[in-house]
Design a protein around this motif. Sequence first.
Motif, PDB file in Angstrom:
ATOM      1  N   UNK A 295       0.853  -1.202   0.000  1.00 61.14           N
ATOM      2  CA  UNK A 295       0.000   0.000   0.000  1.00 61.14           C
ATOM      3  C   UNK A 295       0.882   1.243   0.000  1.00 61.14           C
ATOM      4  N   UNK A 296       0.734   2.134  -0.986  1.00 67.34           N
ATOM      5  CA  UNK A 296       1.511   3.383  -0.994  1.00 67.34           C
ATOM      6  C   UNK A 296       0.930   4.363   0.013  1.00 67.34           C
ATOM      7  N   UNK A 297       1.767   5.269   0.485  1.00 65.37           N
ATOM      8  CA  UNK A 297       1.273   6.305   1.388  1.00 65.37           C
ATOM      9  C   UNK A 297       1.980   7.617   1.092  1.00 65.37           C
ATOM     10  N   UNK A 298       1.306   8.684   1.438  1.00 64.57           N
ATOM     11  CA  UNK A 298       1.836  10.024   1.221  1.00 64.57           C
ATOM     12  C   UNK A 298       2.722  10.428   2.397  1.00 64.57           C
ATOM     13  N   UNK A 299       3.756  11.197   2.105  1.00 62.66           N
ATOM     14  CA  UNK A 299       4.661  11.664   3.141  1.00 62.66           C
ATOM     15  C   UNK A 299       4.933  13.151   2.948  1.00 62.66           C
ATOM     16  N   UNK A 300       5.167  13.847   4.047  1.00 63.28           N
ATOM     17  CA  UNK A 300       5.475  15.275   3.970  1.00 63.28           C
ATOM     18  C   UNK A 300       6.897  15.511   3.458  1.00 63.28           C
ATOM     19  N   UNK A 301       7.750  14.502   3.589  1.00 57.20           N
ATOM     20  CA  UNK A 301       9.132  14.626   3.119  1.00 57.20           C
ATOM     21  C   UNK A 301       9.168  14.451   1.602  1.00 57.20           C
TER      22      UNK A 301
ATOM     23  N   UNK B  19      12.555  -2.628   2.417  1.00 60.53           N
ATOM     24  CA  UNK B  19      12.995  -1.929   1.214  1.00 60.53           C
ATOM     25  C   UNK B  19      12.013  -0.791   0.976  1.00 60.53           C
ATOM     26  N   UNK B  20      12.529   0.419   0.956  1.00 61.35           N
ATOM     27  CA  UNK B  20      11.671   1.599   0.863  1.00 61.35           C
ATOM     28  C   UNK B  20      11.901   2.292  -0.468  1.00 61.35           C
ATOM     29  N   UNK B  21      10.811   2.542  -1.173  1.00 63.42           N
ATOM     30  CA  UNK B  21      10.837   3.255  -2.448  1.00 63.42           C
ATOM     31  C   UNK B  21      10.161   4.594  -2.230  1.00 63.42           C
ATOM     32  N   UNK B  22      10.897   5.683  -2.482  1.00 68.60           N
ATOM     33  CA  UNK B  22      10.393   7.030  -2.175  1.00 68.60           C
ATOM     34  C   UNK B  22      10.663   7.937  -3.372  1.00 68.60           C
ATOM     35  N   UNK B  23       9.608   8.512  -3.888  1.00 66.35           N
ATOM     36  CA  UNK B  23       9.750   9.489  -4.971  1.00 66.35           C
ATOM     37  C   UNK B  23       8.642  10.526  -4.836  1.00 66.35           C
ATOM     38  N   UNK B  24       9.021  11.765  -5.002  1.00 65.96           N
ATOM     39  CA  UNK B  24       8.093  12.892  -4.783  1.00 65.96           C
ATOM     40  C   UNK B  24       7.546  12.775  -3.357  1.00 65.96           C
ATOM     41  N   UNK B  25       6.234  12.707  -3.200  1.00 69.93           N
ATOM     42  CA  UNK B  25       5.652  12.615  -1.859  1.00 69.93           C
ATOM     43  C   UNK B  25       5.023  11.257  -1.612  1.00 69.93           C
ATOM     44  N   UNK B  26       5.458  10.253  -2.366  1.00 66.13           N
ATOM     45  CA  UNK B  26       4.889   8.913  -2.248  1.00 66.13           C
ATOM     46  C   UNK B  26       5.959   7.920  -1.796  1.00 66.13           C
ATOM     47  N   UNK B  27       5.567   7.047  -0.883  1.00 63.94           N
ATOM     48  CA  UNK B  27       6.456   6.016  -0.366  1.00 63.94           C
ATOM     49  C   UNK B  27       5.742   4.673  -0.348  1.00 63.94           C
ATOM     50  N   UNK B  28       6.522   3.611  -0.522  1.00 68.87           N
ATOM     51  CA  UNK B  28       6.033   2.269  -0.205  1.00 68.87           C
ATOM     52  C   UNK B  28       7.125   1.534   0.551  1.00 68.87           C
ATOM     53  N   UNK B  29       6.722   0.583   1.380  1.00 69.57           N
ATOM     54  CA  UNK B  29       7.660  -0.269   2.105  1.00 69.57           C
ATOM     55  C   UNK B  29       7.394  -1.715   1.730  1.00 69.57           C
ATOM     56  N   UNK B  30       8.453  -2.435   1.405  1.00 72.80           N
ATOM     57  CA  UNK B  30       8.364  -3.852   1.051  1.00 72.80           C
ATOM     58  C   UNK B  30       9.148  -4.626   2.100  1.00 72.80           C
ATOM     59  N   UNK B  31       8.472  -5.537   2.809  1.00 73.34           N
ATOM     60  CA  UNK B  31       9.105  -6.270   3.903  1.00 73.34           C
ATOM     61  C   UNK B  31       9.942  -7.431   3.377  1.00 73.34           C
ATOM     62  N   UNK B  32      11.178  -7.519   3.857  1.00 74.12           N
ATOM     63  CA  UNK B  32      12.088  -8.608   3.495  1.00 74.12           C
ATOM     64  C   UNK B  32      12.460  -9.377   4.757  1.00 74.12           C
ATOM     65  N   UNK B  33      12.521 -10.690   4.671  1.00 73.84           N
ATOM     66  CA  UNK B  33      12.987 -11.482   5.810  1.00 73.84           C
ATOM     67  C   UNK B  33      13.852 -12.631   5.305  1.00 73.84           C
TER      68      UNK B  33
END
Length: 292
Positions: A142-148, A167-181
């Motif tokens: 799920x993508x989420x908006x960030x102030x950064x 693993x975090x993908x961040x571009x413009x004001x959108x981020x997603x986190x992908x869990x790795x184990x």
Amino acid sequence: MKVVGLFILPLLWTTITWSQITHPKASPFTKTEQVVGLSKISLEYSRPAVRNRKVFGLQADGKPALVPYGRIWRVGANESTKITFDSDVKIEGKNLPKGTYALYIFPYENLWEVVFHKNTSHWGDGRDKYNPEEDALRVSVIPFKTLAFQENLLIYFDELQHDAAQMIIHWASTKVQVSLSLDTTSMMDMEIQRKLEDNPSAQTFYEVARYYQEQGIRLEEALSYLEKALEKGGDTYYFYRVKALVEADLGHYEAAIVSAGKSLRLADAENKDEFVRLNQKSIALWKTKLEK
């Protein structure tokens, strides 16, 4: 002369060398490596910039943005993004064998599908050549908006543990986190077994015990290995320091205070001020536990 010219012209063409000018890239290439436990993750991608453009979905006029919803995205620019795992890994709880994959994403407004693709030969996203049957794994996040605000696309690893990371993908004001184990415990068990079978030194016994203490596992075994370390290596302030911690973890506070006292005196003799302070603090804490 005309006949000779027919033979000379092709020879002249073979001597011509075309060259290209090396210039700065609009989306610079980067490579990053991250160690998680005993495993290494490598990532290669190019980093496009926002440059005052709408990045995801639709523009205000209804036309597609840089990365339209529902269409495959190479998670970067130029060549496809490549990710390499040197150990088997779980992505969002799903198994992915070790290897190198092209990283693709199908973004939607409220859901992103992250794809680890076995065919790494496509330029960019492959478009018409992309075949979903060549996917090794596809997970939803799920993508989420960030102030950064992030001007250039950034992919990085955070929340690092011995056996997990994000693993975090961040571009413009959108981020997603992908869990790795990763199954670091099994890998470490095999490494420990191999070391213990190969004429272990005092340091070997100490490092095994320290790992068990840090993980909060097999504390009785850890204590026995520390006894062997002291027997083979003699009195050492850091051997006694870990012995004290293991004894405290087992609830043996009197023994822990004795071991910490030995560690403190040995550390003081070697001017290891940090260990002196650590042991002083621990002794004070464990004495309060004995008083309860």
